[in-house]
Motif scaffolding. Structure first.
Motif: not given
Ligand code: AHM
Ligand code: MG
Length: 335
Positions: A70-82, A102-111
């Motif tokens: 769960i920690i690793a999942n959260e680290v990856l999400i928090e690092a990548n979402e903004w 929605n508060r962050y810009p959207q890019g064109e990649y899927l991770l």
């Protein structure tokens, strides 16, 4: 002045000199690497950081989640979402896809990622890792991302890799230009290029499979392993060695380093499941890395990278590694 090539420099050169990756993908990979550094730090603390043990919950596949999953999942999400480089993420530890808020810009990649592969090894201080795969959002899919946008064959990946947390923390990456390995220099806090153009020898004397499942295997897998076990006096005319770490990242890392064949085949325990490992965030990235290093990866019948996924958490039978051995096991399935 050191001659060390950092991951940042390697990626800048892949973008500027080799023209292999756009700037947004370079940024994405830098962010994934930064997240892996954070996970590595948590893994290293172990009991001192209070991160060992189970979390008391289950993931979508009905597996008990460990705190570090769960920690690793959260680290990856928090690092990548903004960062503005992603449209959405998917993970072994989340039932459905995670849209960039929605508060962050959207890019064109899927991770896609398996945040902590080899969960059964967390508490016993054996190597574990993070596996990731990057796809492009399909053209014309509009603003919103849906799960169906993720359902692309592995051959469509634009980057793939893993980070193994072992005696060293090593990030292994491909953007379709061979495989490069980077070792984490903890004093500098950066990943340093330690091997380029990784090549898996075509032949091997080493196989990796969970032998305790032998009675459940299908005939072609039984035949292959049985022939290996007969050693010098059998049809293969040579002795084989066996390794099974129960962390795919660590087994694949050994194969990229010195060759070998890794198998987690379909078996009769749950005949309706195509295998144990997940196609989109375990088998696909590992298969592309292995192919980029001159190896092969099949489900026994076809190239894993050609499989059209129908579900995000789909499972698959996996045979990968040294080319001649993978071809042999595959031929046993096809004959
Ligand atoms: P995980 O993603 O829940 O950790 O499961 C995947 C792991 C692989 O890393 C490894 O090859 C396999 O499961 C080991 O399975 P087994 O315990 O059946 O040997
Ligand atoms: Mg896994």
């Amino acid at each position: 002045m050191s001659n060390h090539i950092s991951l940042s420099r390697y990626l800048v050169e892949e973008q500027r000199v080799a023209g292999k990756i756009p700037a947004q993908l370079r940024l994405l990979l830098e962010v994934v690497a930064r997240a892996c550094k954070g996970i590595s730090h948590a893994v290293n603390k172990g009991a001192l950081g209070g991160v060992l043990g189970t979390a008391g919950s289950e993931n979508v596949q009905g597996e008990v989640q460990k705190k570090l999953d769960i920690i690793a999942n959260e680290v990856l999400i928090e690092a990548n979402e903004w960062g503005g480089h992603l449209a959405a993420m998917a993970s072994e530890e989340m039932d459905s896809i995670y849209l960039v808020p929605n508060r962050y810009p959207q890019g064109e990649y899927l991770l896609l990622f398996d945040p902590l592969d080899g969960s059964s090894n967390i508490d016993v201080n054996v190597s574990i890792g993070t596996i990731f795969s990057v796809l492009k959002k399909p053209e014309g899919s509009g603003g919103g991302v849906q799960e169906s946008d993720f359902l692309q064959a592995g051959a469509q990946q634009v980057a793939a890799g893993y980070c193994v947390y072992g005696p060293q923390t090593t990030l292994v990456l491909t953007v379709g230009d061979g495989v490069a390995m980077f070792t984490l220099d903890r004093e500098q806090g950066s990943f340093v290029l330690t091997q380029e153009k990784v090549q898996i020898p075509a032949d091997t004397k080493e196989f990796a499979i969970n032998m305790s499942n032998m009675r459940h295997w299908d005939e072609p897998v039984k035949r292959y392993i049985d022939e290996c076990l007969q050693g010098k006096d059998g049809p293969r005319g040579k002795d084989f060695n066996m390794r099974w770490i129960a962390s795919m990242v660590a087994d694949v890392h050994r194969i990229l380093t010195r060759g070998g064949v890794f198998m987690y085949p379909w078996d009769k325990r749950e005949p309706n499941k195509p295998g144990k490992l997940r196609l989109m965030y375990e088998a696909n990235p590992m298969s592309w890395l292995v192919e980029q290093a001159g190896g092969a990866a099949t489900n026994g019948k076809e190239r894993i990278l050609n499989i059209q996924p129908t579900q995000l958490h789909e499972r698959v039978s996996v045979i990968l590694g040294s080319k001649n051995e993978v071809d042999r096991v595959t031929s046993y399935h096809l004959s």
